[in-house]
Design a protein around this motif. Sequence first.
Motif, PDB file in Angstrom:
ATOM      1  N   VAL A  95       0.843  -1.203   0.000  1.00 37.19           N
ATOM      2  CA  VAL A  95       0.000   0.000   0.000  1.00 37.19           C
ATOM      3  C   VAL A  95       0.876   1.250   0.000  1.00 37.19           C
ATOM      4  CG1 VAL A  95      -1.638   1.350   1.384  1.00 37.19           C
ATOM      5  CG2 VAL A  95      -2.036  -1.087   1.008  1.00 37.19           C
ATOM      6  N   ASP A 100      -0.911  -1.404  -4.199  1.00 33.57           N
ATOM      7  CA  ASP A 100      -2.286  -1.792  -3.896  1.00 33.57           C
ATOM      8  C   ASP A 100      -3.055  -0.560  -3.428  1.00 33.57           C
ATOM      9  OD1 ASP A 100      -1.925  -4.488  -4.460  1.00 33.57           O
ATOM     10  OD2 ASP A 100      -1.431  -4.996  -2.384  1.00 33.57           O
ATOM     11  N   GLU A 101      -4.284  -0.413  -3.925  1.00 33.16           N
ATOM     12  CA  GLU A 101      -5.113   0.710  -3.503  1.00 33.16           C
ATOM     13  C   GLU A 101      -5.939   0.377  -2.272  1.00 33.16           C
ATOM     14  OE1 GLU A 101      -7.371   2.743  -6.420  1.00 33.16           O
ATOM     15  OE2 GLU A 101      -5.762   2.681  -7.880  1.00 33.16           O
ATOM     16  N   ARG A 102      -6.127  -0.908  -2.022  1.00 27.50           N
ATOM     17  CA  ARG A 102      -6.885  -1.339  -0.850  1.00 27.50           C
ATOM     18  C   ARG A 102      -6.567  -2.804  -0.603  1.00 27.50           C
ATOM     19  NH1 ARG A 102     -12.462   0.036   1.143  1.00 27.50           N
ATOM     20  NH2 ARG A 102     -13.025  -1.689   2.517  1.00 27.50           N
ATOM     21  N   VAL A 103      -6.346  -3.125   0.656  1.00 28.09           N
ATOM     22  CA  VAL A 103      -6.131  -4.508   1.044  1.00 28.09           C
ATOM     23  C   VAL A 103      -7.050  -4.800   2.216  1.00 28.09           C
ATOM     24  CG1 VAL A 103      -4.502  -6.208   1.950  1.00 28.09           C
ATOM     25  CG2 VAL A 103      -3.715  -4.490   0.308  1.00 28.09           C
ATOM     26  N   ASP A 104      -7.851  -5.847   2.089  1.00 27.74           N
ATOM     27  CA  ASP A 104      -8.716  -6.315   3.177  1.00 27.74           C
ATOM     28  C   ASP A 104      -8.230  -7.686   3.599  1.00 27.74           C
ATOM     29  OD1 ASP A 104     -10.864  -4.248   3.367  1.00 27.74           O
ATOM     30  OD2 ASP A 104     -11.189  -4.813   1.274  1.00 27.74           O
ATOM     31  N   THR A 122      -8.416  -3.340   7.169  1.00 26.38           N
ATOM     32  CA  THR A 122      -8.417  -2.718   5.852  1.00 26.38           C
ATOM     33  C   THR A 122      -7.269  -1.729   5.807  1.00 26.38           C
ATOM     34  OG1 THR A 122     -10.819  -2.930   5.663  1.00 26.38           O
ATOM     35  CG2 THR A 122      -9.748  -1.336   4.208  1.00 26.38           C
ATOM     36  N   LEU A 123      -6.446  -1.841   4.783  1.00 29.43           N
ATOM     37  CA  LEU A 123      -5.327  -0.925   4.589  1.00 29.43           C
ATOM     38  C   LEU A 123      -5.604  -0.088   3.355  1.00 29.43           C
ATOM     39  CD1 LEU A 123      -3.842  -3.944   5.423  1.00 29.43           C
ATOM     40  CD2 LEU A 123      -2.142  -2.227   5.923  1.00 29.43           C
ATOM     41  N   LEU A 124      -5.442   1.231   3.506  1.00 25.54           N
ATOM     42  CA  LEU A 124      -5.696   2.172   2.424  1.00 25.54           C
ATOM     43  C   LEU A 124      -4.530   3.144   2.309  1.00 25.54           C
ATOM     44  CD1 LEU A 124      -9.301   3.028   3.618  1.00 25.54           C
ATOM     45  CD2 LEU A 124      -8.754   1.668   1.597  1.00 25.54           C
ATOM     46  N   ALA A 136      -0.280   5.448   5.184  1.00 25.14           N
ATOM     47  CA  ALA A 136      -1.316   4.426   5.057  1.00 25.14           C
ATOM     48  C   ALA A 136      -2.269   4.508   6.239  1.00 25.14           C
ATOM     49  CB  ALA A 136      -0.689   3.035   4.985  1.00 25.14           C
TER      50      ALA A 136
END
Length: 159
Positions: A95, A100-104, A122-124, A136
């Motif tokens: 991120v 990556d734009e979003r990781v769940d 959730t990582l943004l 992040a």
Amino acid sequence: MNEELQSTNEELETMNDELRERSLELNEVNAFLEAILSTMGVAVIVVDHEHRVQVWNSESAELWGVRADEAQGQHLFNLDIGLPLDGVRGALRRVLAGADERVDMELEALTRRGRTVDVKVTLLPLGARADGVSGAILLTAPLDGASVDGRSDGSDGAG
């Protein structure tokens, strides 16, 4: 000479007044931001590119048992919290790199009260800029229908 000192003193008073006004505005903005973060109902952690904690909301403190003043400025991976950070490390790096734009993800964690809880993380990316991502955001919430502090919110019929 006396007139010059008086003029300089007036300028300093004006600057102090402006500084005081800006400080009040900043305090209002900070209070507004804290109100938003505390009403989200999830643990919110914001880290910079070096993984240093910039924001740690009250739900993070409740879930992980680390106060904001203890967490802010610290390296996320050096904090003693019940979130298995090894499971987050690679995704966080992606991120922060803008890959990556979003990781769940769902992980098993240990709350500050020693209770095992499944959480959604959730990582943004924060503030995508021309030269990359500035940080992040990690959002963490229990999956079992409980609030961050371990009480049921009633959505699953549990009490």
